[in-house]
Enzyme design. Structure first.
Site, short mmCIF file in Angstrom:
data_model
loop_
_atom_site.label_atom_id
_atom_site.label_comp_id
_atom_site.label_asym_id
_atom_site.label_seq_id
_atom_site.Cartn_x
_atom_site.Cartn_y
_atom_site.Cartn_z
N GLY B 11 -31.62 43.34 75.73
CA GLY B 11 -32.51 42.01 75.34
C GLY B 11 -32.75 41.37 76.66
O GLY B 11 -33.99 41.68 77.16
N ASN B 12 -31.41 41.16 77.71
CA ASN B 12 -32.08 40.75 78.99
C ASN B 12 -32.41 41.55 80.04
O ASN B 12 -33.20 40.94 81.01
CB ASN B 12 -30.49 40.07 79.58
N LYS B 128 -29.88 43.49 60.63
CA LYS B 128 -30.65 43.23 61.42
C LYS B 128 -31.32 42.20 62.50
O LYS B 128 -32.65 42.56 62.18
CB LYS B 128 -31.23 45.19 62.96
N LYS B 212 -30.66 49.82 68.69
CA LYS B 212 -30.32 50.39 70.33
C LYS B 212 -29.39 51.47 70.86
O LYS B 212 -29.78 51.70 71.20
CB LYS B 212 -31.48 49.85 71.13
N LYS B 274 -22.40 47.78 70.27
CA LYS B 274 -21.81 48.56 72.20
C LYS B 274 -20.79 49.65 71.71
O LYS B 274 -20.70 50.31 72.61
CB LYS B 274 -22.15 47.71 73.02
#
Lengths: 312, 312
Positions: B11-12, B128, B212, B274
């Site tokens: 997102g960043n 999510k 993602k 992640k």
């Protein structure tokens, strides 16, 4: 056969909203699959008038509901969004139609930017209708509230209009060519491409919608197509259109069609850009042809059985 | 060098709205251009939480304002739209950054569908987060009005949640591979890919958003990448996170990281996916590595100077 064809899809190939689109892409995919099955190498482009208008309206309304959280979305970004809104359904329907015929050919959508000239005279004179038809009262309210430009469109009601500059360069052309070389079916230049102007190395989004017929023509030149196939709602281009002595055109030379266009036979914003795109393409290199016909007649026209064939 | 890398952007790397996105993609493009300039072959994927939430909200509101003219737009179509909303800006910023360094490499966005299992247990348990943060009162109103599922997210407020099934197959993988073979920089699987379920030959859009990181991992396997580079807001993965004896991880084996994950060291919906994606990738074939690091540290991490390197 084995021709390389750029297929330019008009509004009737996609419908005016998502329900219509999901039905329309099935019919469209059958027409395109006929071409692929007969051995043609196909690249697809399409318009986005109703779709980009819908997306811009939704984004404008969200912005107005909370302008801090949701900045205004420029028209160029709305064009980008319309490319995947349409491309997703179209690539999916075509993939399915091909699979049903036993053809395992990848179908893909390339997000495409197209450079325009910031000095293009169209920026001073918005003329391209987007979004749905409105009543005169709705149109006047839009002008008063948002400073939008509107026109009365072909007797069918009022629509918002935006600038429609000429396409100058397809930024992602190398991507389109690489996929074409790999034998894939490419959907590109959707909605005439995302209009951008070059500012140094930067490409700035432009407040415009490029005419999809002109962009398809540039695409056809750039991929060295043999044929530009413009699919629309009529089977043949006509002169004296709508009059008792209307005459449908079958095979015409570039010169003949040019003369009809110069005599004002074709409606601006409707048949005229298709005719002009066809003329540009047939003039661009000897041997190039263009066909204007109805979506459902695509394969018949390519096989010489109907449609208006330009540069024959 | 000369590694093949799938870069998964968090997102960043993209910001929460269009203003933030246009600024963020510049920084992101510098980080990615560093990798390309050093000789790496890069494929980019990214998340879309705030973006797909914004698009769905706008489309829902348009539908509610005139349900006849504007049918409801399914979440899968909103994911498709988010791919070009983000891809357009990202490909453009990266093209510009590369051009500024004298690297003429085409950058493109591929609209990507990803198959999921209709029996995936996540459909019964939405988890999510999408869209912006809300107050508890706003969240309760959304549940009452639209039957949406919501959660309290990491102490930062309330968010809408949707199902997040596992990615099974990337439909457009041959397109991605063809572009990669042609030496182009590909943006694909945006937002985890458009989630679809196979129904005969038809691919039906699913009401879901695929994680993602998991989708990037599948992509990395499918393009035979050497490295899965997960870029996020922290430089290294930590155990005992936020405690006085917090310890940053540098080089870890797959087995060590697996043990930390099993011990509950990583937050679900944040670092855990992640870590799990990294573990899946390093286990998928001998010699494959994953790195989790901060966006701005990408090139340093690839050169072995920072980040958490898994499978070292």
């Amino acid at each position: 056969m084995g021709k390389r064809i750029v297929v330019a899809l008009g509004g009737n190939a996609l419908g005016n909203n998502l329900t219509e689109q999901m039905a329309a892409v099935k019919v469209t995919s059958e027409a395109i699959a006929d071409l692929i099955e007969s051995g043609c190498d196909v690249i697809i482009s399409h318009g986005n008038g109703p779709q980009v208008g819908m997306i811009q309206l939704a984004m404008d309304e969200l912005h107005e509901s909370d302008s801090q959280c949701y900045p205004r979305i420029p028209l160029s970004v709305c064009v980008a969004m319309s490319q995947s809104y349409i491309g997703y359904d179209l690539q999916n329907a075509l993939r399915e139609e091909l699979a049903g015929r036993g053809i395992q050919k990848p179908v893909c959508t390339v997000i495409t930017q197209v450079k325009v000239d910031p000095e293009d005279p169209s920026f001073a004179k918005p003329s391209k209708p987007i979004g749905r038809f409105m009543t005169e009262a709705e149109a006047r309210a839009l002008v008063a509230e948002k400073g939008a430009a509107v026109i009365e469109d072909a007797g069918r009601g009022w629509r918002r209009v935006v600038a429609s500059p000429q396409p100058v360069e397809i930024v992602e052309i190398e991507t389109i060519r690489a996929l074409q070389s790999a034998g894939q079916v490419v959907i590109a230049c959707g909605g005439g491409g995302i209009p951008v102007t070059q500012q140094g190395l930067h490409l700035a989004g432009a407040k415009a919608v490029i005419d999809k017929d002109f962009c398809s023509e540039l695409l056809a030149e750039q991929v060295n197509a043999d044929l530009l196939l413009i699919l629309t709602a009529v089977e043949k281009v006509a002169i004296r259109f709508g009059k008792p002595d209307q005459k449908d055109l079958e095979a015409v030379t570039t010169e003949e069609l040019q003369q009809y266009a110069a005599a004002g036979e074709f409606a601006p914003g409707s048949m005229l850009p298709k005719v002009e795109a066809a003329l540009r393409f047939t003039r661009s290199k000897p041997g190039r042809k263009a066909i204007i016909t109805r979506l459902e007649k695509a394969i018949d026209a390519v096989n010489g059985r109907t449609g208006t064939v330009i540069g024959a």
